[in-house]
Design an enzyme around this catalytic site. Structure first.
Site, PDB file in Angstrom:
ATOM      1  N   CYS A 185       0.445  -1.657   0.417  1.00 31.13           N
ATOM      2  CA  CYS A 185      -0.216   0.257  -0.186  1.00 31.13           C
ATOM      3  C   CYS A 185       0.732   0.856  -0.443  1.00 31.13           C
ATOM      4  O   CYS A 185       1.929   1.414   1.019  1.00 31.13           O
ATOM      5  CB  CYS A 185      -0.803  -0.410   1.436  1.00 31.13           C
ATOM      6  SG  CYS A 185      -1.816   1.446   1.558  1.00 31.13           S
ATOM      7  N   CYS A 194      -1.303   5.070   8.086  1.00 28.53           N
ATOM      8  CA  CYS A 194      -2.327   4.696   7.622  1.00 28.53           C
ATOM      9  C   CYS A 194      -2.405   3.460   9.019  1.00 28.53           C
ATOM     10  O   CYS A 194      -1.434   3.611   9.483  1.00 28.53           O
ATOM     11  CB  CYS A 194      -2.818   4.268   6.405  1.00 28.53           C
ATOM     12  SG  CYS A 194      -4.287   3.778   6.755  1.00 28.53           S
ATOM     13  N   CYS A 237      -3.899  -1.862   8.347  1.00 28.50           N
ATOM     14  CA  CYS A 237      -3.227  -2.765   6.977  1.00 28.50           C
ATOM     15  C   CYS A 237      -1.325  -2.546   7.989  1.00 28.50           C
ATOM     16  O   CYS A 237      -0.476  -3.203   6.729  1.00 28.50           O
ATOM     17  CB  CYS A 237      -2.859  -2.800   6.657  1.00 28.50           C
ATOM     18  SG  CYS A 237      -4.597  -3.003   5.521  1.00 28.50           S
ATOM     19  N   CYS A 281      -7.087   2.665  -1.561  1.00 22.24           N
ATOM     20  CA  CYS A 281      -7.103   1.439  -0.375  1.00 22.24           C
ATOM     21  C   CYS A 281      -7.244  -0.050  -0.513  1.00 22.24           C
ATOM     22  O   CYS A 281      -8.334   0.254  -2.097  1.00 22.24           O
ATOM     23  CB  CYS A 281      -8.535   2.214   0.412  1.00 22.24           C
ATOM     24  SG  CYS A 281      -8.306   0.913   2.245  1.00 22.24           S
ATOM     25  N   TYR A 287     -24.733 -10.861  23.548  1.00 19.51           N
ATOM     26  CA  TYR A 287     -24.273 -10.065  22.683  1.00 19.51           C
ATOM     27  C   TYR A 287     -24.563 -10.027  21.241  1.00 19.51           C
ATOM     28  O   TYR A 287     -24.109 -10.343  20.289  1.00 19.51           O
ATOM     29  CB  TYR A 287     -23.482  -9.649  22.450  1.00 19.51           C
ATOM     30  CG  TYR A 287     -22.582  -9.594  24.137  1.00 19.51           C
ATOM     31  CD1 TYR A 287     -22.312  -8.428  24.908  1.00 19.51           C
ATOM     32  CD2 TYR A 287     -22.537 -10.472  25.349  1.00 19.51           C
ATOM     33  CE1 TYR A 287     -22.185  -7.914  26.456  1.00 19.51           C
ATOM     34  CE2 TYR A 287     -22.369 -10.584  26.801  1.00 19.51           C
ATOM     35  CZ  TYR A 287     -21.882  -9.782  27.518  1.00 19.51           C
ATOM     36  OH  TYR A 287     -21.648  -9.788  28.248  1.00 19.51           O
ATOM     37  N   ASP A 346     -20.889 -13.428  22.881  1.00 20.44           N
ATOM     38  CA  ASP A 346     -20.283 -12.894  21.449  1.00 20.44           C
ATOM     39  C   ASP A 346     -19.873 -11.100  21.841  1.00 20.44           C
ATOM     40  O   ASP A 346     -20.401 -10.449  21.497  1.00 20.44           O
ATOM     41  CB  ASP A 346     -20.646 -13.201  20.473  1.00 20.44           C
ATOM     42  CG  ASP A 346     -18.732 -12.216  19.522  1.00 20.44           C
ATOM     43  OD1 ASP A 346     -18.312 -12.090  19.156  1.00 20.44           O
ATOM     44  OD2 ASP A 346     -19.877 -12.156  17.767  1.00 20.44           O
ATOM     45  N   CYS A 389     -13.640 -11.273  20.172  1.00 20.93           N
ATOM     46  CA  CYS A 389     -12.581 -10.299  19.661  1.00 20.93           C
ATOM     47  C   CYS A 389     -11.308 -10.078  21.096  1.00 20.93           C
ATOM     48  O   CYS A 389     -10.423  -9.007  19.618  1.00 20.93           O
ATOM     49  CB  CYS A 389     -13.214  -9.415  19.178  1.00 20.93           C
ATOM     50  SG  CYS A 389     -13.902  -8.311  20.019  1.00 20.93           S
TER      51      CYS A 389
HETATM   52  C1  LIG Z   1     -18.441  -8.354  19.188  1.00 23.58           C
HETATM   53  S1  LIG Z   1     -20.201  -7.437  18.756  1.00 23.58           S
HETATM   54  C2  LIG Z   1     -20.681  -9.062  18.940  1.00 23.58           C
HETATM   55  C3  LIG Z   1     -21.990  -8.998  17.533  1.00 23.58           C
HETATM   56  C4  LIG Z   1     -22.592 -10.398  16.925  1.00 23.58           C
HETATM   57  N1  LIG Z   1     -23.166 -11.286  18.024  1.00 23.58           N
HETATM   58  C5  LIG Z   1     -22.221 -10.444  15.525  1.00 23.58           C
HETATM   59  O1  LIG Z   1     -21.825 -11.962  15.394  1.00 23.58           O
HETATM   60  O2  LIG Z   1     -22.275  -9.555  14.478  1.00 23.58           O
HETATM   61  C6  LIG Z   1     -20.712  -7.298  21.258  1.00 23.58           C
HETATM   62  C7  LIG Z   1     -22.340  -6.500  20.952  1.00 23.58           C
HETATM   63  O3  LIG Z   1     -22.216  -7.052  22.024  1.00 23.58           O
HETATM   64  C8  LIG Z   1     -22.770  -5.735  22.518  1.00 23.58           C
HETATM   65  N2  LIG Z   1     -22.714  -5.091  23.412  1.00 23.58           N
HETATM   66  C9  LIG Z   1     -21.959  -4.456  24.197  1.00 23.58           C
HETATM   67  N3  LIG Z   1     -22.409  -4.155  26.277  1.00 23.58           N
HETATM   68  C10 LIG Z   1     -23.254  -4.980  26.260  1.00 23.58           C
HETATM   69  C11 LIG Z   1     -23.349  -4.946  27.727  1.00 23.58           C
HETATM   70  N4  LIG Z   1     -23.410  -4.718  28.491  1.00 23.58           N
HETATM   71  N5  LIG Z   1     -25.068  -5.648  27.459  1.00 23.58           N
HETATM   72  C12 LIG Z   1     -25.773  -5.741  26.172  1.00 23.58           C
HETATM   73  N6  LIG Z   1     -24.864  -6.069  24.359  1.00 23.58           N
HETATM   74  C13 LIG Z   1     -23.835  -5.252  24.949  1.00 23.58           C
HETATM   75  C14 LIG Z   1     -22.585  -4.493  21.483  1.00 23.58           C
HETATM   76  O4  LIG Z   1     -23.310  -3.834  20.960  1.00 23.58           O
HETATM   77  C15 LIG Z   1     -22.236  -5.875  20.452  1.00 23.58           C
HETATM   78  O5  LIG Z   1     -23.319  -5.427  19.657  1.00 23.58           O
END
Ligand SMILES: C[S@@+](CC[C@H](N)C(=O)[O-])C[C@H]1O[C@@H](n2cnc3c(N)ncnc32)[C@H](O)[C@@H]1O
Length: 469
Positions: free
Chosen positions: A76, A82, A85, A178, A330, A400, A427
């Site tokens: 790039c 940036c 990457c 990009c 989540y 998640d 993550c």
């Molecule tokens: C890593 S993302 C996962 C999203 C989903 N599982 C996906 O694969 O698209 C984490 C999610 O947790 C939500 N979140 C963060 N803090 C939270 C809380 N205290 N209670 C409920 N949800 C929450 C965020 O808004 C986000 O949508």
């Protein structure tokens, strides 16, 4: 007496030994850890120490004296400026090795629990052009690497459309190409910039908080349909219509052409009314046989192909037979919940953001799925005894959470629930390791599968299966 000011100094020869969890490379010098960007483990470099704390210092790379066997040519033209990457000078095989190691280290050093060998990380099928969404910002004073001659530049030459310099809300550099998203986004972005410059449109001034052109957001689905949202700093019907008509004529691939007037101090559009200039107000993405409606404000995982890999692995770990009561914690816009729903008796999805839960319900309807239930609110409040009385205790929990991991109360509730399997998608292996350690008396780590969703960055996604002891 005031503190003596730190004086930058040069290290003539520094051997890079590792890649750290935050993406910086690591070396040791004078009993201190030195953190440095744009290096590769195995490199011998000349470095300039720019700041120093008690046990570590930050350095910038001056020259590669002896390249690592893992060093490759960068692709790039914006490298160095940036924030994306950042690992592109490292071979993809080496990137995957360090991501795998990141999970191993987090489990050993933070988690300190027993775990079977971690499965080899699944690399991304696409290592460039893998994103489905990008955002660019207009500036009337683009970032220049050298100030020589800057005073002589014309207004048009100062105008830019690009990304923020890492850590600088007020500095934007102009992007020419990009590599993160299908090349059409480069054509669209550059065409918009040229049109605006040729026609005397004013670009946003971050300090004065004025200017017509503020930003663009581009999204695409796997079918090759595009959404473009143009953000304007004020009403100017004639100019807005002229630009939007031009884009509409030039790019038939844009099936959802939208704009927004943003006169606020910040760039976010989630609290603004989005106008449809041409086409639909949304895109539809397909994962397996499921459809997801993606509006301009909807969240969706940004690497679609790897999302399919990630969700398929999570579903495999969940070991569903069709009889299970599944809780998807989540849940975002309900993607995992809907993805596993065919193999479950019932799915309960919980998420903080109300708009995401509205999308989840719409997506369930769109796919004719009637055995999912979605709730908006803070996980530690919504995941309650009452909820488990209403919907029954979960047999399987898929969780998640965001990078910060789970609240202690949520971890306690999971343990009380007695779910026989917990599939933990993360993550951030560090917070995942912490949370699993809290659960280790009750749950056994049975399988771990890292997945790479973001090539050329240090980020790693990791799925761990926990089974009830
Ligand atoms: C890593 S993302 C996962 C999203 C989903 N599982 C996906 O694969 O698209 C984490 C999610 O947790 C939500 N979140 C963060 N803090 C939270 C809380 N205290 N209670 C409920 N949800 C929450 C965020 O808004 C986000 O949508």
């Amino acid at each position: 007496m005031g503190k003596s000011k730190f004086k930058p100094y040069i290290i003539e020869s520094l051997t890079i030994t590792n890649a750290g969890s935050e993406g910086k490379c690591i070396a040791r010098y004078d009993d201190k850890v030195v953190m440095i960007d744009h290096a590769v483990p195995g490199d011998v470099v000349r470095a300039k120490v720019t700041s120093s704390k008690k046990s570590f210092s930050f350095a910038s790379l001056q020259q590669v004296l002896k390249p690592s066997a893992d060093r490759i040519d960068t692709f790039c033209e914006h490298v160095g400026m940036c924030g994306g990457c950042k690992w592109q000078q490292m071979s993809y095989e080496a990137q995957l090795r360090y991501k795998q190691q990141q999970v191993q280290d987090a489990f050993e050093r933070i988690g300190k629990f027993d775990f079977p060998p971690i499965e080899p990380i699944i690399g991304s099928t696409q290592q460039q052009f893998y994103r489905n969404k990008l955002e660019y910002t207009f500036t009337n004073k683009r970032w220049l690497t050298s100030l020589d001659g800057a005073a002589e530049l014309t207004t048009a030459e100062h105008a830019g459309l690009g990304y923020h310099i890492p850590g600088r809300f007020d500095k934007v550099f102009d992007v020419n190409k990009c590599w993160l998203m299908d090349d059409l986004q480069n054509e669209i972005r550059n065409a918009i910039k040229s049109f605006c410059i040729s026609n005397g449109y004013d670009f946003y001034n971050i300090y004065a908080k004025e200017g017509l052109m503020r930003g663009i957001i581009l999204r695409r689905n796997e079918a090759g349909q595009w959404m473009l949202i143009v953000s304007f700093g004020r009403e100017d019907n004639q100019r807005i219509t002229e630009l939007m008509s031009y884009i509409n004529r030039q790019f038939p691939q844009i099936t959802s052409l939208l704009y927004v007037i943003n006169a606020k101090l910040n760039d976010t559009i989630h609290d603004l009314d989005i106008q449809v200039f041409a086409g639909d107000d949304h895109l539809v993405e397909k994962l397996e046989n499921l459809k997801f409606k993606i509006g301009p404000k909807s969240f969706f995982q940004t690497n679609t192909m790897q999302t399919l890999t990630l969700y398929s692995k999570a579903r495999e770990f969940a070991g569903l037979t069709g009889n299970e009561n599944v809780y998807d914690l989540y849940t975002g816009v309900g993607t995992i919940a809907l993805f596993v729903s065919k193999q479950a008796r019932q799915v309960v999805g919980i998420e903080y953001i109300e708009g995401a839960i509205s999308d989840a319900k719409i997506n369930a309807q769109l796919n004719g799925i009637t055995h999912t239930h979605f709730y908006a609110g803070d996980m530690k409040d919504v995941l309650s005894d009452e909820l488990m009385v209403k919907h029954g205790k979960p047999d399987v929990i898929i969780t998640d959470p965001p990078r910060a991991g789970m609240h202690e109360d949520v971890v306690k509730k999971i343990m009380e629930s007695g779910a026989s399997r917990v599939v933990y998608v993360s993550c951030n292996p560090a917070t995942q390791a912490r949370d699993i350690a809290w659960m280790q008396d009750k749950y056994l780590v049975t399988k771990t599968q890292p997945v790479d969703m973001f090539p050329h960055t240090h980020h790693v996604e990791n799925i761990t299966l926990l089974t009830l002891r």
